[in-house]
Design a protein around this motif. Structure first.
Motif, PDB file in Angstrom:
ATOM      1  N   TYR A  70       0.809  -1.220   0.000  1.00  0.00           N
ATOM      2  CA  TYR A  70       0.000   0.000   0.000  1.00  0.00           C
ATOM      3  C   TYR A  70       0.845   1.274   0.000  1.00  0.00           C
ATOM      4  CZ  TYR A  70      -3.652  -3.296   1.298  1.00  0.00           C
ATOM      5  OH  TYR A  70      -4.506  -4.360   1.308  1.00  0.00           O
ATOM      6  N   ASN A  71       2.070   1.168   0.479  1.00  0.00           N
ATOM      7  CA  ASN A  71       2.905   2.363   0.638  1.00  0.00           C
ATOM      8  C   ASN A  71       4.281   2.239  -0.005  1.00  0.00           C
ATOM      9  OD1 ASN A  71       0.967   3.713   2.560  1.00  0.00           O
ATOM     10  ND2 ASN A  71       1.424   1.893   3.762  1.00  0.00           N
ATOM     11  N   ASN A  72       4.525   1.174  -0.728  1.00  0.00           N
ATOM     12  CA  ASN A  72       5.841   0.913  -1.295  1.00  0.00           C
ATOM     13  C   ASN A  72       5.939   1.509  -2.694  1.00  0.00           C
ATOM     14  OD1 ASN A  72       8.194  -0.198  -2.368  1.00  0.00           O
ATOM     15  ND2 ASN A  72       7.900  -2.179  -1.359  1.00  0.00           N
ATOM     16  N   SER A  96      -8.894   0.883 -11.910  1.00  0.00           N
ATOM     17  CA  SER A  96      -9.378   0.549 -10.573  1.00  0.00           C
ATOM     18  C   SER A  96      -8.327   0.973  -9.553  1.00  0.00           C
ATOM     19  CB  SER A  96      -9.650  -0.954 -10.465  1.00  0.00           C
ATOM     20  OG  SER A  96      -8.472  -1.693 -10.722  1.00  0.00           O
ATOM     21  N   VAL A  97      -8.775   1.244  -8.332  1.00  0.00           N
ATOM     22  CA  VAL A  97      -7.868   1.734  -7.291  1.00  0.00           C
ATOM     23  C   VAL A  97      -8.035   0.881  -6.041  1.00  0.00           C
ATOM     24  CG1 VAL A  97      -7.099   3.724  -5.948  1.00  0.00           C
ATOM     25  CG2 VAL A  97      -8.113   4.074  -8.219  1.00  0.00           C
ATOM     26  N   GLY A  98      -6.942   0.241  -5.637  1.00  0.00           N
ATOM     27  CA  GLY A  98      -6.904  -0.525  -4.401  1.00  0.00           C
ATOM     28  C   GLY A  98      -5.704  -0.073  -3.587  1.00  0.00           C
ATOM     29  N   THR A  99      -4.506  -0.532  -3.991  1.00  0.00           N
ATOM     30  CA  THR A  99      -3.286  -0.007  -3.366  1.00  0.00           C
ATOM     31  C   THR A  99      -2.896   1.335  -3.993  1.00  0.00           C
ATOM     32  OG1 THR A  99      -1.725  -1.028  -4.923  1.00  0.00           O
ATOM     33  CG2 THR A  99      -2.464  -2.371  -3.069  1.00  0.00           C
ATOM     34  N   ARG A 103     -13.932  -7.598  -3.669  1.00  0.00           N
ATOM     35  CA  ARG A 103     -12.540  -7.689  -3.289  1.00  0.00           C
ATOM     36  C   ARG A 103     -11.692  -7.285  -4.481  1.00  0.00           C
ATOM     37  NH1 ARG A 103     -12.390 -10.702   1.370  1.00  0.00           N
ATOM     38  NH2 ARG A 103     -10.219 -11.343   1.172  1.00  0.00           N
ATOM     39  N   GLY A 104     -10.504  -6.747  -4.214  1.00  0.00           N
ATOM     40  CA  GLY A 104      -9.597  -6.397  -5.296  1.00  0.00           C
ATOM     41  C   GLY A 104      -9.529  -4.919  -5.593  1.00  0.00           C
ATOM     42  N   LEU A 105     -10.578  -4.190  -5.294  1.00  0.00           N
ATOM     43  CA  LEU A 105     -10.529  -2.732  -5.400  1.00  0.00           C
ATOM     44  C   LEU A 105     -11.135  -2.163  -4.136  1.00  0.00           C
ATOM     45  CD1 LEU A 105     -13.235  -1.278  -7.853  1.00  0.00           C
ATOM     46  CD2 LEU A 105     -13.388  -3.526  -6.810  1.00  0.00           C
ATOM     47  N   GLY A 106     -10.778  -0.894  -3.856  1.00  0.00           N
ATOM     48  CA  GLY A 106     -11.235  -0.295  -2.612  1.00  0.00           C
ATOM     49  C   GLY A 106     -10.322  -0.641  -1.450  1.00  0.00           C
TER      50      GLY A 106
END
Length: 402
Positions: free
Chosen positions: A160-162, A189-192, A233-236
């Motif tokens: 998420y932050n890398n 799509s936006v997840g991480t 699952r997979g986005l959000g």
């Protein structure tokens, strides 16, 4: 929060860098199926047909970066939280680079995905209840931190932050730039936040006026909506990943599970290519963008294929059990002026994108919105209608092979 005992032994791969030759180079498909309305068509990069799926690009990038910096020692275990897709990518990267993979999932993870991950040699732990704040995601991260203390030398990629997550998608951008002769609108799509940030920056070097539309899940807190229990699952996300490039987005859409599942089924029946929740969500929005921006070249990324979703997205009993009405597909989004103006209960669009964690502007109650993307030279200023600003017309063909 608890962990389910794991009976499978950890596999210690010796490394097979020849696998890296399988990474990427996925097909680009033209999608014309009604979603649910007729539209001129858009391009879709079929990442589900690549070895390890879309997130193998990020997984390899994160492990190679850590090895180069000395953060990941030879043969050391890699520990990460996942809802499934990154897990497959890490299994691929672990085999290629010689690292055992330990994944923390949850009991919402499909049985087929559990079996597949373990077959790939992954040690999989499942937390059995969500955290009071942050839900399943927070529960997985809590168990992850325990494992880091228990496994000497273990490395956490922290997807998420890398920034290496973002960097891993440079190859995806290069492939799209080579395959398309022009691009006006990119739907991600936006997840991480990794693939949207990693693709849009290099593509804007090719096409400076490229518009980026983010697609989030209803109930996700990424773009400032309240966090709710999410079926998809997979986005959000229930947290705020720092890889999300908020200032790169021109607008954001939230899509609900019924709308995504309907789009997935229409894709399968009308275009043969389909996928899971993220694929249905971006396909719905990409078709809308192609419809409301006549003549614009629109592209998106299908992160995975349909196989792991046969018991959910493509299962009528699952839809009934979760109250998903697939007979009343929305044809356009509801408009809200600001992410905090109203809670998105279904397909919703907002042309104000803010970073929820940014400090408020001086004298203002909320973060400043991102600046509008300029129109192409020579088109002059436009007044944006409800459907969005009109974009310049370009050919919708891909590049011819040399």
């Amino acid at each position: 929060m608890g962990g389910r005992p794991v009976t499978t032994a950890v596999v210690h791969p010796t490394g097979n860098r020849e696998l890296l030759g399988l990474l990427g180079r996925t097909p680009l498909a033209r999608v014309t199926a009604d979603l649910p309305c007729p539209h001129p068509g858009f391009w879709a990069k079929l990442e589900g047909l690549g070895a390890g799926g879309m997130k193998a690009r990020a997984a390899v990038s994160m492990l190679l970066g850590a090895k180069e910096r000395g953060e990941l020692r030879p043969g050391a275990p890699v520990v990460e939280s996942t809802s499934g897709t990154l897990g497959i990518g890490l299994a691929f990267a672990g085999q290629a680079l010689g690292h055992p993979i330990v994944l923390i999932g949850d009991t919402e993870l499909e049985p087929s995905m559990r079996r597949l991950l373990r077959t790939y040699g992954v040690r999989l732990e499942l937390v059995d209840r969500p955290a009071a704040e942050g839900g399943w995601q927070a529960a997985r991260l809590a168990r992850l931190r325990q494992l880091l203390a228990e496994l000497p030398g273990a490395y956490w990629p922290d997807q998420y932050n890398n920034p290496d997550n973002v960097a891993g998608y440079g190859s995806l951008a290069a492939e799209m730039a080579a395959e398309l002769d022009h691009l006006d609108v990119l739907v991600c799509s936006v997840g991480t936040g990794g693939h949207s940030a990693g693709v849009v920056a290099p593509l804007r070097r090719h096409w400076p006026h490229l518009r980026l539309i983010g697609v989030d899940a209803t109930g996700s807190t990424i773009f400032g909506q309240p966090a709710r229990t999410r079926l998809m699952r997979g986005l959000g996300s229930s947290i705020h990943p720092r890889n999300v490039a908020y200032d790169a987005f021109d607008e954001v859409h939230w899509v609900g599970p019924a709308e995504s599942a309907d789009a997935c089924r229409r894709l399968a029946a009308g275009n043969f290519v389909s996928g899971g929740w993220s694929t249905g969500a971006v396909a719905l929005v990409a078709a809308w963008a192609a419809r409301v921006h006549p003549g614009a070249v629109v592209a998106t990324v299908f992160p995975d294929g349909p196989q792991r979703y046969l018991g959910s997205v493509y299962d009528d009993d699952f839809a009934t059990a979760h109250g998903l009405d697939l007979t009343c597909a929305a044809t356009r989004p509801v408009e809200i002026p600001h992410p905090q103006a109203a809670e998105a209960r279904g397909w919703t669009r907002c042309r104000t994108v803010t970073d929820p964690l940014a400090p408020p502007a001086a004298g203002g109650p909320s973060p400043a919105p991102t600046a509008p993307r300029p129109t192409a030279p020579g088109t002059g200023p436009v007044q944006a209608p409800a459907a969005g600003p009109r974009l310049p017309t370009h050919r919708t063909t891909r590049k011819e092979a040399p």
